[in-house]
Design an enzyme around this catalytic site. Structure first.
Site, mmCIF file in Angstrom:
data_model
loop_
_atom_site.group_PDB
_atom_site.id
_atom_site.type_symbol
_atom_site.label_atom_id
_atom_site.label_comp_id
_atom_site.label_asym_id
_atom_site.label_seq_id
_atom_site.Cartn_x
_atom_site.Cartn_y
_atom_site.Cartn_z
ATOM 1 N N LYS A 276 19.200 -90.064 -28.853
ATOM 2 C CA LYS A 276 18.338 -90.915 -29.668
ATOM 3 C C LYS A 276 19.190 -91.967 -30.383
ATOM 4 O O LYS A 276 20.331 -91.679 -30.757
ATOM 5 C CB LYS A 276 17.649 -90.078 -30.750
ATOM 6 C CG LYS A 276 16.499 -89.205 -30.278
ATOM 7 C CD LYS A 276 15.855 -88.479 -31.451
ATOM 8 C CE LYS A 276 14.798 -87.490 -30.996
ATOM 9 N NZ LYS A 276 13.642 -88.107 -30.330
ATOM 10 N N ARG A 350 8.804 -79.674 -24.864
ATOM 11 C CA ARG A 350 7.902 -79.105 -23.850
ATOM 12 C C ARG A 350 8.634 -78.125 -22.950
ATOM 13 O O ARG A 350 8.018 -77.231 -22.398
ATOM 14 C CB ARG A 350 7.253 -80.255 -23.055
ATOM 15 C CG ARG A 350 8.217 -81.068 -22.253
ATOM 16 C CD ARG A 350 7.606 -82.391 -21.806
ATOM 17 N NE ARG A 350 7.519 -83.364 -22.910
ATOM 18 C CZ ARG A 350 6.997 -84.568 -22.782
ATOM 19 N NH1 ARG A 350 6.486 -84.968 -21.630
ATOM 20 N NH2 ARG A 350 6.963 -85.405 -23.818
HETATM 21 N N1 BES Z 1 10.952 -84.414 -31.438
HETATM 22 C C1 BES Z 1 10.604 -85.552 -30.664
HETATM 23 C C2 BES Z 1 9.237 -86.132 -31.057
HETATM 24 C C3 BES Z 1 9.130 -86.760 -32.405
HETATM 25 C C4 BES Z 1 9.247 -88.123 -32.554
HETATM 26 C C5 BES Z 1 8.838 -86.012 -33.515
HETATM 27 C C6 BES Z 1 9.106 -88.712 -33.789
HETATM 28 C C7 BES Z 1 8.696 -86.591 -34.768
HETATM 29 C C8 BES Z 1 8.822 -87.943 -34.888
HETATM 30 C C9 BES Z 1 10.548 -85.167 -29.192
HETATM 31 O O1 BES Z 1 11.407 -84.178 -28.787
HETATM 32 C C10 BES Z 1 10.872 -86.393 -28.417
HETATM 33 O O2 BES Z 1 11.973 -86.843 -28.517
HETATM 34 N N2 BES Z 1 9.915 -86.899 -27.658
HETATM 35 C C11 BES Z 1 10.101 -88.060 -26.881
HETATM 36 C C12 BES Z 1 9.462 -87.816 -25.529
HETATM 37 C C13 BES Z 1 9.787 -88.852 -24.507
HETATM 38 C C14 BES Z 1 11.259 -88.804 -24.153
HETATM 39 C C15 BES Z 1 8.927 -88.616 -23.304
HETATM 40 C C16 BES Z 1 9.441 -89.236 -27.582
HETATM 41 O O3 BES Z 1 8.375 -89.040 -28.178
HETATM 42 O O4 BES Z 1 9.998 -90.306 -27.581
HETATM 43 MN MN MN Z 2 13.319 -84.930 -28.257
#
Ligand code: BES
Ligand code: MN
Ligand code: ZN
Length: 494
Positions: A276, A350
């Protein structure tokens, strides 16, 4: 904080603060408040006119009594329009009262229930929501701050005129339990990733089990591998903090039904090799919110005693990049036998849930609820205050959303769309772990559906409302503990 009931004349009560609620455009003070006004020789009414206090929502007017009555100060609190005053407004008003009391360093206050006498609303509900607003609004996470010399609000006395004390005491107790469970969850979520790791999260679960006389099974990496949880292990393998699979069981003697609660427990989500950017990575200690909601609920069950068996299930892991981390392109096999092509290591929730749900489904509960900070897409779809609710059983979804309406936790349904199923197709495995740009919260939910094995199930994406730097309503900044109160209330209806 103690919440008690007060019966009698507020104008004679020795207290730090009397709180009086006023709706917008309200002409006359309510009976209890009118007595205080009379004791102050009409001073409150005069001041209301002089400073044009209009009862706008959350507006406050502090009045010093200068020793004319035993109470030191009177606080007028604007409640907004009476026709818009819901139970949740009542809850929020009490959080505002706690805040106001803190500003004037009151240790103790007396207030009438703010919508008393309004037709069609049971006083028990008002007592409960008041208790919730008070405890939720008083919450702070200050463990790592230097101790300040402050006078804390210790006691709130609710003026209840001519109602049965015992019924109301029960309502106050239920509200207190629900709010304290929420605060328990908030405390856990607010702990950073260097304090809460999968191991310490498991230790917390064990402590909950010990205190509540429940069973707690904790699986190590080896045992997790033996169960064939390859999707979960793939996420965990990049971190030096090993995973722990947690299974808590609350089983009352008279239980006819059983339910499994599954919480996403990523103690920190760096994204893994699909790293990230730093702004998105900060606050990712909150990626264990679903797990902490499950723990907050579980620790409340022995006190609340619902007549349903409850499994609390968490596949705890830390998502880190390293030489041992899982790669994009890796193919893993989940416990239910399905293979998954991992195209983005940041879609890790997931993957852990795939195995947690497979495990839960094997227990054959009557229904399952998972809570997860799963997708940024859900926040884009519904905003940062509302959780997305999906599932395979529309009656279950409806019932749950009705419960959420009562607790004031904002939740909204998102549809599964069979047109989108093809987005999860992979050329080399049964599934891939990401869809495309569109409808990301829904494809994530549909991915999870592949692991629930026909069991009646709902998925709650709490990515938006689980954490907020800025305070809102009875959330005081940081973790909100969303889900705890609705799940607890839902369990008590089973
Ligand atoms: N933990 C994150 C989702 C999240 C984002 C929670 C912002 C709280 C605030 C999750 O693991 C994630 O990174 N999801 C990705 C999925 C994508 C790579 C398909 C996302 O939402 O960007
Ligand atoms: Mn994630
Ligand atoms: Zn995550």
């Amino acid at each position: 904080m103690r919440i008690t009931q007060f019966q009698g004349d507020m104008s004679r009560a020795k207290t730090d603060l009397i709180v009086i609620g006023m709706f917008e455009g309200q002409k006359r003070l309510q009976r209890a408040a009118a007595k205080v006004n009379a004791a102050l020789r009409g001073g409150i009414q005069r001041l209301i006119q002089e400073v044009k206090f209009e009862g706008r929502r959350d507006k406050i007017l502090m009045i010093h009594t200068l020793g004319r009555i035993p109470a030191k100060q009177v606080c007028l609190l604007g409640l907004g329009k009476e026709e818009e005053f819901t139970l949740d407004r009542h809850r929020r008003a009490f959080a505002r009262i706690v805040q106001a009391a803190r500003e004037v360093q009151a240790r103790q206050l007396i207030t009438p229930l703010l919508a008393e006498g309004k037709r069609g609303r049971a006083t028990a509900d008002l007592c409960r929501s008041a208790a919730e607003g008070i405890h939720l609004g008083a919450y702070r996470f200050q463990k790592y701050l230097k101790k300040e010399e402050t006078t804390d609000l210790r006691q709130v006395s609710l003026l209840v005129e001519g109602s049965s004390i015992s019924g109301l005491a029960a309502a106050i107790r239920t509200g207190t339990l629900a709010a304290e469970a929420t605060n328990y969850t908030r405390d856990l979520v607010n702990e950073p990733g260097n304090v809460i790791t999968p191991i310490t999260l498991a230790a917390t679960a064990r402590k909950i089990a010990r205190q509540g006389g429940m069973r707690c099974k904790v699986l190590s990496e080896k045992e997790i591998a033996k169960l064939g949880m390859g999707a979960y292990l793939g996420v965990a393998q990049g971190s030096t903090n090993p995973p722990r699979f947690i299974h808590l069981t609350y089983r009352p003697r008279n239980a006819k039904k059983s339910i499994a609660l599954i919480g996403k427990g990523i103690t920190f989500d760096s994204g893994g090799l699909s790293l990230k950017p730093s702004e998105a990575m900060a606050t990712m200690k909150m990626d264990k919110s679903g797990a902490c909601t499950v723990l907050g609920v579980m620790q409340a069950l022995p006190k609340l005693k619902p007549k349903v068996a409850v499994h609390g299930i968490i596949a705890a892991a830390e998502n880190m990049p390293s030489g041992t981390a899982q790669r994009p392109d890796d193919i893993v096999r989940a416990m239910n036998g399905k293979t998954i092509e991992v195209l983005n290591t940041d879609a890790e929730g997931r993957l852990t849930l795939a195995d947690a749900l497979s495990y839960a489904a094997r227990l054959k509960p009557d229904c399952m609820i998972d809570l997860a900070t799963l997708t940024g897409a859900c926040v884009v779809a519904l905003g940062e205050y509302t959780a997305g609710v999906m599932g395979n059983d529309s009656t279950f979804i409806d019932d749950f959303l009705k419960t959420a309406e009562k607790t004031g936790e904002l939740m909204w349904p998102l549809p599964f769309d069979e047109n989108m199923q093809e987005k999860l197709k992979s050329k080399v495995a049964d599934l891939k772990n990401i869809g495309n740009r569109w409808g990301g919260a829904i494809t994530a939910g549909m991915f999870l559906r592949e692991f629930v094995d026909e069991i009646s199930w709902i998925h709650i994406d709490i990515a938006g409302p689980a954490f907020s730097e800025k305070p809102w309503g009875y959330n005081t900044g940081g973790a909100t503990g969303i889900g705890v109160r609705t799940v607890l209330q839902y369990l008590s209806t089973l």
